[in-house]
Design a protein around this motif. Structure first.
Motif, short mmCIF file in Angstrom:
data_model
loop_
_atom_site.label_atom_id
_atom_site.label_comp_id
_atom_site.label_asym_id
_atom_site.label_seq_id
_atom_site.Cartn_x
_atom_site.Cartn_y
_atom_site.Cartn_z
N LEU A 1 0.76 -1.25 -0.03
CA LEU A 1 -0.04 -0.06 -0.10
C LEU A 1 1.05 1.16 -0.01
O LEU A 1 1.64 1.61 0.99
N LYS A 2 0.95 1.93 -1.17
CA LYS A 2 1.69 3.39 -1.16
C LYS A 2 0.91 4.41 -1.63
O LYS A 2 1.19 4.97 -2.83
N PRO A 3 -0.07 4.89 -0.77
CA PRO A 3 -0.79 6.04 -1.20
C PRO A 3 -0.12 7.47 -1.24
O PRO A 3 0.72 7.48 -0.21
N THR A 4 -0.24 8.23 -2.30
CA THR A 4 0.46 9.46 -2.30
C THR A 4 -0.49 10.26 -2.00
O THR A 4 -0.06 11.58 -2.06
N ASN A 5 -1.79 10.43 -2.03
CA ASN A 5 -2.95 11.43 -1.60
C ASN A 5 -4.12 10.62 -0.85
O ASN A 5 -3.88 9.37 -0.80
#
Length: 291
Positions: free
Chosen positions: A131-135
């Motif tokens: 999981l690598k959310p940027t927003n």
């Protein structure tokens, strides 16, 4: 201006020293400088000082009331989709930019730590779901729930393979740091309206009973008990690295002793800090190995 400049440009008054400046300047605990500045700036907010002492007991009272409610009607109004849409709206509308930044970093760093451990145990093949959310948008897709499931599934699948193959987690002479990002985590700017005033700890305390309300009692217990896997992940990482001198920084201890859900909000903050500290240590080791 970088987040760290807030403290780097702060004037030191010897008659009234700033406690958060002291903690920021101290380097005894590994921590990404930008993240540390964000977290401490958030801790020094008026929301943290004045709202948290009022809202924390109310939040814990709601947890008790919802627990009684769940005993009578265990699955009423349960919806992970509705929960995450509410969390997305709440974070976008009320949570401070620094707090949102720290929350998104947590998912990103947690995924990298699990992959680092997997990459440094030769002979195991554990399927990952990073999981690598940027927003904030990915939060609507069950991000918090998937984060907990990832942690449990990683521990279960890894240990199944270790048992089946009669293997032990051993120190690696040359560590594989491909999973660890040593540069800036690419998180976008967060909403910064007048309504975005809630600090990280106050926001977590407010959202914890909401989390409990929209989940089944089993899902909420599983989520809160996952916090005590901090020690499990810390031990796995220390075995791979060959050093356990930083395990004292872990406060969520012994997963075999389930704790009350009342302090889940506070323990969640400790969980986030443990992740930051372990990741910062891995970045430090990555630089040393490269040199």
């Amino acid at each position: 201006m970088s987040k760290a400049d807030y403290f780097n440009h702060m004037t030191h008054d010897k008659q009234d020293p700033n406690p958060f400046l002291a903690i920021y300047l101290d380097q005894s605990i590994p921590f990404n400088e930008e993240a540390k500045a964000s977290y401490l700036k958030d801790c020094s907010s008026r929301s943290r000082q004045f709202l948290l002492p009022v809202l924390r007991p109310l939040s814990r009272l709601l947890i008790i009331l919802f627990q009684l409610y769940k005993i009578i009607i265990p699955k009423a109004f349960t919806s992970s989709k509705m929960l995450h849409r509410f969390l997305y709206w709440g974070m976008k509308t009320f949570v401070s930019p620094d707090a949102n930044y720290m929350i998104l970093r947590h998912f990103y760093l947690g995924s990298e730590i699990l992959q680092f451990i997997r990459d440094n145990i030769p002979g195991v093949q554990v399927e990952m779901n990073p999981l690598k959310p940027t927003n904030l948008e990915p939060i609507k897709d069950d991000l918090f729930l998937i984060h907990d499931l990832n942690l449990y599934n990683f521990v279960i699948n890894l240990n199944k393979q270790l048992r089946e193959k009669n293997m032990e987690v051993m120190k690696q002479e040359k560590l594989n740091f491909d999973a660890i990002t040593s540069s800036r985590i690419p998180i976008e700017g967060m909403p910064n309206r007048r309504s975005n005033f809630l600090d990280l700890m106050t926001a977590i305390e407010c959202f914890t009973p909401v989390y409990q309300f929209f989940l089944t009692d089993n899902d909420f217990w599983r989520a809160t008990n996952s916090l005590q896997l901090d020690e499990t992940i810390g031990i796995l990482a220390s075995k791979v690295i060959g050093s356990n001198d930083r395990l004292a920084l872990i406060n969520n201890k012994h997963p075999m002793v389930p704790l009350s859900t009342l302090r889940a909000g506070f323990r969640l903050v400790l969980h986030g800090l443990a992740t930051e500290q372990l990741h910062a240590l891995l970045v430090e080791l990555k630089h040393k190995q490269a040199a």
